[in-house]
Design a protein around this motif. Structure first.
Motif, PDB file in Angstrom:
ATOM      1  N   SER A   1      26.025 -37.683  54.408  1.00 47.07           N
ATOM      2  CA  SER A   1      24.635 -37.685  54.851  1.00 47.07           C
ATOM      3  C   SER A   1      23.966 -36.329  54.688  1.00 47.07           C
ATOM      4  O   SER A   1      22.754 -36.245  54.556  1.00 47.07           O
ATOM      5  N   LYS A   2      24.722 -35.239  54.672  1.00 45.46           N
ATOM      6  CA  LYS A   2      24.098 -33.914  54.630  1.00 45.46           C
ATOM      7  C   LYS A   2      24.030 -33.328  53.223  1.00 45.46           C
ATOM      8  O   LYS A   2      23.001 -32.848  52.787  1.00 45.46           O
TER       9      LYS A   2
ATOM     10  N   PRO B   1      25.220 -33.662  48.913  1.00 45.96           N
ATOM     11  CA  PRO B   1      25.802 -34.484  47.859  1.00 45.96           C
ATOM     12  C   PRO B   1      27.198 -34.007  47.492  1.00 45.96           C
ATOM     13  O   PRO B   1      27.536 -32.838  47.631  1.00 45.96           O
TER      14      PRO B   1
ATOM     15  N   ASP C   1      17.507 -43.355  46.389  1.00 43.75           N
ATOM     16  CA  ASP C   1      18.384 -42.282  46.854  1.00 43.75           C
ATOM     17  C   ASP C   1      17.532 -41.114  47.342  1.00 43.75           C
ATOM     18  O   ASP C   1      16.738 -40.556  46.578  1.00 43.75           O
TER      19      ASP C   1
ATOM     20  N   HIS D   1      18.334 -38.076  48.016  1.00 43.71           N
ATOM     21  CA  HIS D   1      18.605 -36.817  47.322  1.00 43.71           C
ATOM     22  C   HIS D   1      17.866 -36.772  45.988  1.00 43.71           C
ATOM     23  O   HIS D   1      17.332 -35.730  45.592  1.00 43.71           O
TER      24      HIS D   1
ATOM     25  N   ARG E   1      17.343 -46.534  56.086  1.00 44.24           N
ATOM     26  CA  ARG E   1      18.274 -45.571  55.507  1.00 44.24           C
ATOM     27  C   ARG E   1      19.717 -45.921  55.842  1.00 44.24           C
ATOM     28  O   ARG E   1      20.068 -46.139  57.004  1.00 44.24           O
TER      29      ARG E   1
ATOM     30  N   ARG F   1      22.813 -43.850  55.178  1.00 47.50           N
ATOM     31  CA  ARG F   1      23.234 -42.530  54.729  1.00 47.50           C
ATOM     32  C   ARG F   1      22.217 -41.982  53.733  1.00 47.50           C
ATOM     33  O   ARG F   1      21.068 -41.763  54.101  1.00 47.50           O
ATOM     34  N   ASN F   2      22.572 -41.772  52.470  1.00 42.95           N
ATOM     35  CA  ASN F   2      21.615 -41.205  51.525  1.00 42.95           C
ATOM     36  C   ASN F   2      20.793 -42.253  50.782  1.00 42.95           C
ATOM     37  O   ASN F   2      19.989 -41.927  49.920  1.00 42.95           O
TER      38      ASN F   2
END
Length: 249
Positions: A69-70, A72, A123, A125, A145, A147-148
């Motif tokens: 989650s934080k 990649p 995504d 990210h 959402r 996670r990503n």
């Protein structure tokens, strides 16, 4: 909760915490310890986890399917960069493309020049990567959402109305019998929408994922136009997939 949904929840918990205990899972999923132990046995039989005293850990820590989650993932970064470079050769000015969520598709996004393109993605990210490229028309189908990734019926319905020329799809495992697989069932409808809507579909997967199987199949190998991979794929493995009619790029 049916067993398959419990398996998904267990795998999702492992993706975040790296290991689980029977007691924690029993409390979270509101089932008995006996049920959890039976679930862990089933997942171990599939090669997805390894049982340890009182719980389990992931069998293959690099096969996450979705990103932390934080930050990649950067594991196998050279291979992912090589795949992204090959994928970029298939993207031209004016194209309408879709980038599925994942660390390899993120590398594709990073390599995109700021030029006339339409990019559909779920995504967060990739969204962050492309937001500053003002010549790229960024389309975000929306949803909740995971996670990503963004998931949900709204995004799926929106994608089905689009004219996508090329889609680049990520997978956790690539297997001759089980096809393209991932851990999380919530992401399957979006992937299916991209596959069914796009004129050309490329799977992107590094050589470590070949011969591997995750929990859920979302596509047969025959549904994609080709699999873009890196040059470290063993010749014997390459020949097996080519003999089965799979195009490797």
């Amino acid at each position: 909760m049916n067993p398959l949904r419990r398996y998904e929840k267990i795998m999702e918990y492992l993706l975040t915490h790296k290991e689980v205990t029977v007691a924690d899972l029993s409390q979270q999923l509101q089932v008995t310890g006996k049920t959890i132990r039976e679930d862990l046995t089933k997942l171990e039989e599939q090669g997805l986890i390894v049982r340890v005293h009182g719980g389990a850990v992931l069998a293959q820590t690099d096969h996450f399917g979705i990103l932390p989650s934080k930050e990649p993932l950067v594991k196998h970064n050279d291979e992912k960069s090589e795949i992204a470079h090959k994928a970029l050769d298939h993207i031209h000015s004016g194209d309408i493309i879709a980038l599925d969520g994942g660390s390899t598709t993120l590398q594709i996004a990073r390599g995109l020049e700021d030029r006339s393109l339409t990019v559909i993605t779920n995504d967060v990210h990739i969204i962050g990567e492309l937001a500053s490229k003002t010549n790229i028309r960024l389309v975000v189908p929306g949803g909740y959402r995971v996670r990503n990734m963004l998931a949900g019926p709204e995004g799926v319905a929106y994608v089905k109305e689009l004219n996508i020329q090329k889609a680049f799809i990520s997978a956790t495992g690539v297997h001759l019998d089980h096809g393209l697989t991932i851990y999380t069932g919530e992401l399957i409808p979006f992937k299916r929408a991209l596959i069914e809507t796009s004129r050309t579909v490329y799977a992107v997967a590094d050589h470590h994922k070949f011969g591997q199987t995750a929990l859920r199949t979302f596509s047969s190998l025959q549904e994609v136009s080709g699999i873009i991979t890196d040059t470290k794929l063993a010749r014997e493995m390459m020949e097996q997939y080519q003999a089965a009619g799979v195009t490797l790029i």
